[in-house]
Write an enzyme that holds these catalytic residues in place. Structure first.
Site, mmCIF file in Angstrom:
data_model
loop_
_atom_site.group_PDB
_atom_site.id
_atom_site.type_symbol
_atom_site.label_atom_id
_atom_site.label_comp_id
_atom_site.label_asym_id
_atom_site.label_seq_id
_atom_site.Cartn_x
_atom_site.Cartn_y
_atom_site.Cartn_z
ATOM 1 N N PHE A 1 0.615 -1.078 0.047
ATOM 2 C CA PHE A 1 0.048 -0.050 -0.003
ATOM 3 C C PHE A 1 0.967 1.186 -0.015
ATOM 4 O O PHE A 1 1.817 1.372 0.860
ATOM 5 C CB PHE A 1 -0.946 -0.059 1.195
ATOM 6 C CG PHE A 1 -2.144 -0.854 1.083
ATOM 7 C CD1 PHE A 1 -3.142 -0.275 0.794
ATOM 8 C CD2 PHE A 1 -2.041 -2.298 1.392
ATOM 9 C CE1 PHE A 1 -4.611 -1.186 0.895
ATOM 10 C CE2 PHE A 1 -3.294 -2.822 1.496
ATOM 11 C CZ PHE A 1 -4.271 -2.346 0.909
ATOM 12 N N ASP A 2 0.543 2.330 -0.842
ATOM 13 C CA ASP A 2 1.177 3.617 -0.795
ATOM 14 C C ASP A 2 0.588 4.097 0.530
ATOM 15 O O ASP A 2 -0.573 3.638 1.144
ATOM 16 C CB ASP A 2 0.718 4.363 -2.150
ATOM 17 C CG ASP A 2 0.933 5.781 -2.051
ATOM 18 O OD1 ASP A 2 2.127 6.166 -1.471
ATOM 19 O OD2 ASP A 2 0.115 6.812 -2.335
ATOM 20 N N LEU A 3 1.106 5.083 0.875
ATOM 21 C CA LEU A 3 0.557 5.962 2.274
ATOM 22 C C LEU A 3 -0.426 7.068 1.999
ATOM 23 O O LEU A 3 -1.460 7.102 2.382
ATOM 24 C CB LEU A 3 1.480 6.038 3.033
ATOM 25 C CG LEU A 3 1.498 6.739 4.531
ATOM 26 C CD1 LEU A 3 0.336 5.917 5.393
ATOM 27 C CD2 LEU A 3 2.669 7.223 5.211
ATOM 28 N N ASP A 4 0.268 8.247 1.290
ATOM 29 C CA ASP A 4 -0.143 9.350 1.150
ATOM 30 C C ASP A 4 -1.293 9.285 0.082
ATOM 31 O O ASP A 4 -1.096 8.932 -1.129
ATOM 32 C CB ASP A 4 0.652 10.477 0.921
ATOM 33 C CG ASP A 4 1.637 10.681 2.222
ATOM 34 O OD1 ASP A 4 1.346 10.667 3.307
ATOM 35 O OD2 ASP A 4 2.818 10.677 1.879
#
Length: 220
Positions: free
Chosen positions: A9-12
């Site tokens: 997963f990407d965060l931002d």
């Protein structure tokens, strides 16, 4: 039986709406350096790419870039990392994926120390087996290289993974490893950007992402 895919997963823009902390931090840099501050809409485009490269494009001079990064990190470490909200449905999604048996990791261009601090403060942060972010010196900051690091730490082949993110960098990073990808539309990118980058699928909500990954969310 085919193993469940490991999910990166990407965060931002994927797990959290971090726009206030990031945009306020960039505006603080421009004000501190007595430079005209771009509009907030223009600064939204800075969310996703490595901050070092955005400052390089804005200022050019290496010494000025170093000053900008220091100013940004100073504010972010003190305040910016708290200026965020979790997207609705994300806690339930992460819980369902973990309970289903997926291995989960965060792969972000954000500085790794900051990413770990943020995830450590979120109720679902412990579900992530690994958190991979940009190195302090900026040598590891592009999504392709971050994914390489995640694959190494988790000792998993790219063919067994899926990258999930809201910007083209997430999708292009996955493509560099011939990895499957899913683009999400509740963050800072749009459908055209994600499809042009080669997203295998684009979803509009965390519930739709759960469906795409074959897990059921609790009905509220």
């Amino acid at each position: 039986m085919t193993p469940l895919p490991t999910l990166f997963f990407d965060l931002d823009g994927t797990l959290i709406d971090s726009e206030p902390g990031i945009v306020n931090g960039i505006a603080h840099v421009f004000a501190s350096l007595q430079r005209p501050t771009p509009s907030r809409e223009a600064l939204r485009a800075w969310i996703g790419p490595p901050m070092r490269d955005s400052f390089q494009a804005a200022f050019g001079d290496e010494d000025l870039v170093a000053r900008a990064l220091a100013l940004y990190r100073q504010r972010y470490d003190a305040l910016g990392w708290t200026e965020l909200t979790v997207y609705p449905g994300i806690p339930e999604l992460i819980e369902a994926l973990a309970q289903a048996g997926h291995r989960l990791a965060v792969v972000t261009s954000k500085n790794e120390r900051a990413a770990r601090r943020i995830l450590g403060a979120l109720p679902f942060g412990a579900a992530f087996e690994e958190i991979v972010g940009a190195s302090d010196d900026g040598a590891r900051r592009f999504k392709r290289d971050l994914i390489t690091e995640a694959l190494t730490r988790l000792q998993v082949p790219a063919s067994d993974c899926v990258m999930i993110g809201d910007r083209r960098m997430d999708i292009e990073g996955a493509a560099a490893h011939a990895m499957r990808s899913i683009g999400v539309l509740w963050g800072f990118g749009d459908r055209d950007e994600l499809l042009a980058a080669g997203a295998g699928q684009v979803v509009e909500t965390p519930s739709a992402l759960a469906d795409a990954l074959g897990v059921a969310l609790p009905r509220i």
